[in-house]
Scaffold this motif. Sequence first.
Motif, PDB file in Angstrom:
ATOM      1  N   LEU A   1      -5.201  -2.019 -15.911  1.00  0.00           N
ATOM      2  CA  LEU A   1      -5.469  -2.757 -14.716  1.00  0.00           C
ATOM      3  C   LEU A   1      -5.998  -2.122 -13.620  1.00  0.00           C
ATOM      4  CD1 LEU A   1      -4.180  -5.682 -13.458  1.00  0.00           C
ATOM      5  CD2 LEU A   1      -2.367  -4.180 -12.692  1.00  0.00           C
ATOM      6  N   ASN A   2      -5.400  -0.705 -13.483  1.00  0.00           N
ATOM      7  CA  ASN A   2      -6.178  -0.090 -12.532  1.00  0.00           C
ATOM      8  C   ASN A   2      -7.691   0.226 -12.697  1.00  0.00           C
ATOM      9  OD1 ASN A   2      -4.072   0.596 -10.911  1.00  0.00           O
ATOM     10  ND2 ASN A   2      -3.465   2.465 -12.232  1.00  0.00           N
ATOM     11  N   THR A   3      -8.057   0.403 -13.852  1.00  0.00           N
ATOM     12  CA  THR A   3      -9.596   0.251 -14.239  1.00  0.00           C
ATOM     13  C   THR A   3     -10.408  -0.916 -14.036  1.00  0.00           C
ATOM     14  OG1 THR A   3      -9.245   2.083 -15.895  1.00  0.00           O
ATOM     15  CG2 THR A   3     -11.194   0.735 -16.110  1.00  0.00           C
ATOM     16  N   ASP A   4      -9.565  -2.138 -14.523  1.00  0.00           N
ATOM     17  CA  ASP A   4     -10.256  -3.285 -14.100  1.00  0.00           C
ATOM     18  C   ASP A   4     -10.422  -3.551 -12.575  1.00  0.00           C
ATOM     19  OD1 ASP A   4     -10.288  -3.770 -16.680  1.00  0.00           O
ATOM     20  OD2 ASP A   4      -8.304  -4.931 -16.551  1.00  0.00           O
ATOM     21  N   TRP A   5      -9.432  -3.280 -11.655  1.00  0.00           N
ATOM     22  CA  TRP A   5      -9.395  -3.376 -10.382  1.00  0.00           C
ATOM     23  C   TRP A   5     -10.697  -2.543  -9.559  1.00  0.00           C
ATOM     24  CZ3 TRP A   5      -8.176  -6.985  -7.118  1.00  0.00           C
ATOM     25  CH2 TRP A   5      -7.015  -7.862  -7.511  1.00  0.00           C
ATOM     26  N   VAL A   6     -10.617  -1.300 -10.047  1.00  0.00           N
ATOM     27  CA  VAL A   6     -11.710  -0.621  -9.404  1.00  0.00           C
ATOM     28  C   VAL A   6     -13.011  -0.688  -9.766  1.00  0.00           C
ATOM     29  CG1 VAL A   6     -10.245   1.248  -8.923  1.00  0.00           C
ATOM     30  CG2 VAL A   6     -11.663   1.341 -10.730  1.00  0.00           C
ATOM     31  N   ASN A   7     -13.269  -1.508 -10.988  1.00  0.00           N
ATOM     32  CA  ASN A   7     -14.486  -1.962 -11.310  1.00  0.00           C
ATOM     33  C   ASN A   7     -14.912  -3.149 -10.790  1.00  0.00           C
ATOM     34  OD1 ASN A   7     -14.990   0.362 -13.075  1.00  0.00           O
ATOM     35  ND2 ASN A   7     -13.930  -0.700 -14.850  1.00  0.00           N
ATOM     36  N   TYR A   8     -13.984  -3.931 -10.024  1.00  0.00           N
ATOM     37  CA  TYR A   8     -14.490  -5.021  -9.429  1.00  0.00           C
ATOM     38  C   TYR A   8     -15.387  -4.671  -8.152  1.00  0.00           C
ATOM     39  CZ  TYR A   8     -11.194  -8.450 -11.424  1.00  0.00           C
ATOM     40  OH  TYR A   8     -10.681  -9.333 -12.238  1.00  0.00           O
ATOM     41  N   GLY A   9     -15.459  -3.402  -7.851  1.00  0.00           N
ATOM     42  CA  GLY A   9     -16.187  -2.904  -6.489  1.00  0.00           C
ATOM     43  C   GLY A   9     -15.398  -3.077  -5.365  1.00  0.00           C
ATOM     44  N   ILE A  10     -14.309  -2.276  -5.154  1.00  0.00           N
ATOM     45  CA  ILE A  10     -13.577  -2.364  -3.880  1.00  0.00           C
ATOM     46  C   ILE A  10     -14.005  -1.580  -2.624  1.00  0.00           C
ATOM     47  CG2 ILE A  10     -11.294  -2.058  -2.851  1.00  0.00           C
ATOM     48  CD1 ILE A  10      -9.826  -2.552  -5.654  1.00  0.00           C
ATOM     49  N   TYR A  11     -14.632  -2.371  -1.607  1.00  0.00           N
ATOM     50  CA  TYR A  11     -15.349  -1.557  -0.555  1.00  0.00           C
ATOM     51  C   TYR A  11     -14.291  -1.331   0.633  1.00  0.00           C
ATOM     52  CZ  TYR A  11     -18.935  -3.689  -3.260  1.00  0.00           C
ATOM     53  OH  TYR A  11     -19.848  -4.206  -4.348  1.00  0.00           O
ATOM     54  N   GLU A  12     -13.481  -2.142   0.842  1.00  0.00           N
ATOM     55  CA  GLU A  12     -12.351  -1.831   1.806  1.00  0.00           C
ATOM     56  C   GLU A  12     -11.031  -2.222   1.415  1.00  0.00           C
ATOM     57  OE1 GLU A  12     -13.259  -3.307   5.818  1.00  0.00           O
ATOM     58  OE2 GLU A  12     -15.356  -3.619   5.288  1.00  0.00           O
ATOM     59  N   PHE A  13     -10.118  -1.281   1.789  1.00  0.00           N
ATOM     60  CA  PHE A  13      -8.754  -1.569   1.275  1.00  0.00           C
ATOM     61  C   PHE A  13      -7.746  -1.041   2.232  1.00  0.00           C
ATOM     62  CE2 PHE A  13      -5.466  -1.248  -2.551  1.00  0.00           C
ATOM     63  CZ  PHE A  13      -4.665  -1.953  -1.901  1.00  0.00           C
ATOM     64  N   GLU A  14      -6.784  -1.635   2.819  1.00  0.00           N
ATOM     65  CA  GLU A  14      -5.856  -1.030   3.734  1.00  0.00           C
ATOM     66  C   GLU A  14      -4.480  -1.762   3.376  1.00  0.00           C
ATOM     67  OE1 GLU A  14      -5.208  -0.243   8.542  1.00  0.00           O
ATOM     68  OE2 GLU A  14      -6.812  -1.907   7.929  1.00  0.00           O
ATOM     69  N   GLU A  15      -3.618  -1.032   3.381  1.00  0.00           N
ATOM     70  CA  GLU A  15      -2.230  -1.468   3.206  1.00  0.00           C
ATOM     71  C   GLU A  15      -1.405  -1.032   4.654  1.00  0.00           C
ATOM     72  OE1 GLU A  15      -0.962  -2.286  -1.044  1.00  0.00           O
ATOM     73  OE2 GLU A  15      -0.104  -0.268  -0.257  1.00  0.00           O
ATOM     74  N   VAL A  16      -0.961  -1.923   5.332  1.00  0.00           N
ATOM     75  CA  VAL A  16      -0.123  -1.455   6.829  1.00  0.00           C
ATOM     76  C   VAL A  16       1.418  -1.957   6.516  1.00  0.00           C
ATOM     77  CG1 VAL A  16       0.208  -2.006   9.030  1.00  0.00           C
ATOM     78  CG2 VAL A  16      -2.096  -2.105   8.009  1.00  0.00           C
ATOM     79  N   SER A  17       2.296  -0.871   6.471  1.00  0.00           N
ATOM     80  CA  SER A  17       3.556  -1.105   6.351  1.00  0.00           C
ATOM     81  C   SER A  17       4.215  -1.873   7.570  1.00  0.00           C
ATOM     82  CB  SER A  17       4.421   0.127   6.197  1.00  0.00           C
ATOM     83  OG  SER A  17       3.952   0.808   4.879  1.00  0.00           O
ATOM     84  N   THR A  18       5.175  -2.887   7.389  1.00  0.00           N
ATOM     85  CA  THR A  18       5.621  -3.539   8.375  1.00  0.00           C
ATOM     86  C   THR A  18       7.240  -3.112   8.142  1.00  0.00           C
ATOM     87  OG1 THR A  18       5.963  -5.426   6.860  1.00  0.00           O
ATOM     88  CG2 THR A  18       3.970  -5.326   8.530  1.00  0.00           C
ATOM     89  N   ALA A  19       7.615  -2.767   7.128  1.00  0.00           N
ATOM     90  CA  ALA A  19       8.915  -2.131   7.109  1.00  0.00           C
ATOM     91  C   ALA A  19       9.324  -1.313   5.994  1.00  0.00           C
ATOM     92  CB  ALA A  19      10.156  -3.376   6.767  1.00  0.00           C
ATOM     93  N   ILE A  20       9.829  -0.314   5.989  1.00  0.00           N
ATOM     94  CA  ILE A  20      10.009   0.859   5.186  1.00  0.00           C
ATOM     95  C   ILE A  20      11.507   1.456   5.119  1.00  0.00           C
ATOM     96  CG2 ILE A  20       9.601   3.083   4.120  1.00  0.00           C
ATOM     97  CD1 ILE A  20       6.932   3.249   5.147  1.00  0.00           C
ATOM     98  N   TYR A  21      12.278   1.303   4.200  1.00  0.00           N
ATOM     99  CA  TYR A  21      13.668   1.462   4.032  1.00  0.00           C
ATOM    100  C   TYR A  21      14.259   1.853   2.775  1.00  0.00           C
ATOM    101  CZ  TYR A  21      13.354  -3.366   2.546  1.00  0.00           C
ATOM    102  OH  TYR A  21      13.192  -4.708   2.070  1.00  0.00           O
ATOM    103  N   GLY A  22      15.375   2.351   2.487  1.00  0.00           N
ATOM    104  CA  GLY A  22      15.730   2.739   1.429  1.00  0.00           C
ATOM    105  C   GLY A  22      17.073   3.977   1.479  1.00  0.00           C
ATOM    106  N   ASN A  23      16.878   4.889   0.282  1.00  0.00           N
ATOM    107  CA  ASN A  23      17.966   6.012  -0.007  1.00  0.00           C
ATOM    108  C   ASN A  23      16.928   7.041  -0.554  1.00  0.00           C
ATOM    109  OD1 ASN A  23      18.128   5.572  -2.818  1.00  0.00           O
ATOM    110  ND2 ASN A  23      19.584   4.080  -2.255  1.00  0.00           N
ATOM    111  N   GLU A  24      17.715   7.938  -0.921  1.00  0.00           N
ATOM    112  CA  GLU A  24      16.821   9.092  -1.809  1.00  0.00           C
ATOM    113  C   GLU A  24      16.602   8.924  -3.205  1.00  0.00           C
ATOM    114  OE1 GLU A  24      21.555   9.613  -2.295  1.00  0.00           O
ATOM    115  OE2 GLU A  24      20.164   9.174  -0.865  1.00  0.00           O
ATOM    116  N   ASP A  25      16.819   7.633  -3.793  1.00  0.00           N
ATOM    117  CA  ASP A  25      16.357   7.350  -4.999  1.00  0.00           C
ATOM    118  C   ASP A  25      15.285   6.132  -4.908  1.00  0.00           C
ATOM    119  OD1 ASP A  25      18.522   8.936  -6.180  1.00  0.00           O
ATOM    120  OD2 ASP A  25      19.956   7.364  -6.048  1.00  0.00           O
ATOM    121  N   TYR A  26      15.194   5.271  -4.090  1.00  0.00           N
ATOM    122  CA  TYR A  26      14.398   4.279  -3.891  1.00  0.00           C
ATOM    123  C   TYR A  26      14.018   4.169  -2.644  1.00  0.00           C
ATOM    124  CZ  TYR A  26      15.365   3.239  -9.105  1.00  0.00           C
ATOM    125  OH  TYR A  26      15.748   3.309 -10.022  1.00  0.00           O
TER     126      TYR A  26
END
Length: 162
Positions: free
Chosen positions: A85-110
């Motif tokens: 899947l990763n190979t397929d996605w990068v072969n689409y030709g990704i020019y811009e990609f940004e992820e912006v976190s709106t919430a991060i929560y959890g504990n020492e495991d997850y």
Amino acid sequence: MLLVLGILLNSCDKKRNTKPDTVETKTNLFDLNTTKTLIKEKTKQFTEAHIIKDTTYLNSIFTKDARVFPPNSEAVSGIKAISQLNTDWVNYGIYEFEEVSTAIYGNEDYIIDEGMYYLKYGEENTIDNGKYINIWKNVNGQWKIYSNIWNTNLPLELSDSE
């Protein structure tokens, strides 16, 4: 001589039975704020790896038993399928990609990372934006993506036959 041996054995036994006043647990070592910063940095590396086609990094960021839920497709499980899947996605030709976190929560495991993404890819310079959830798992002290889902905010396009 027997008296000295008895004293030594008695003192060793006391040391063995002595319990510490405090017990340091895994939870005491976990710092959510530090982990949030780390997850944001890993997310930045994750998006940059798509642009530079670094499938080695992309494949290493997932757990061996990870699951990915791409839009308009079946779920993908396991590192071998995710690698494809990763190979397929990068072969689409990704020019811009940004992820912006709106919430991060959890504990020492997850850690759960919820956010928004922007993506520009392909020969037609397709632009997509939407939301995502990454579940990060602590694997021997390394944070790796255990589960990943994203979907677009763009409206569904209906075919001419409908």
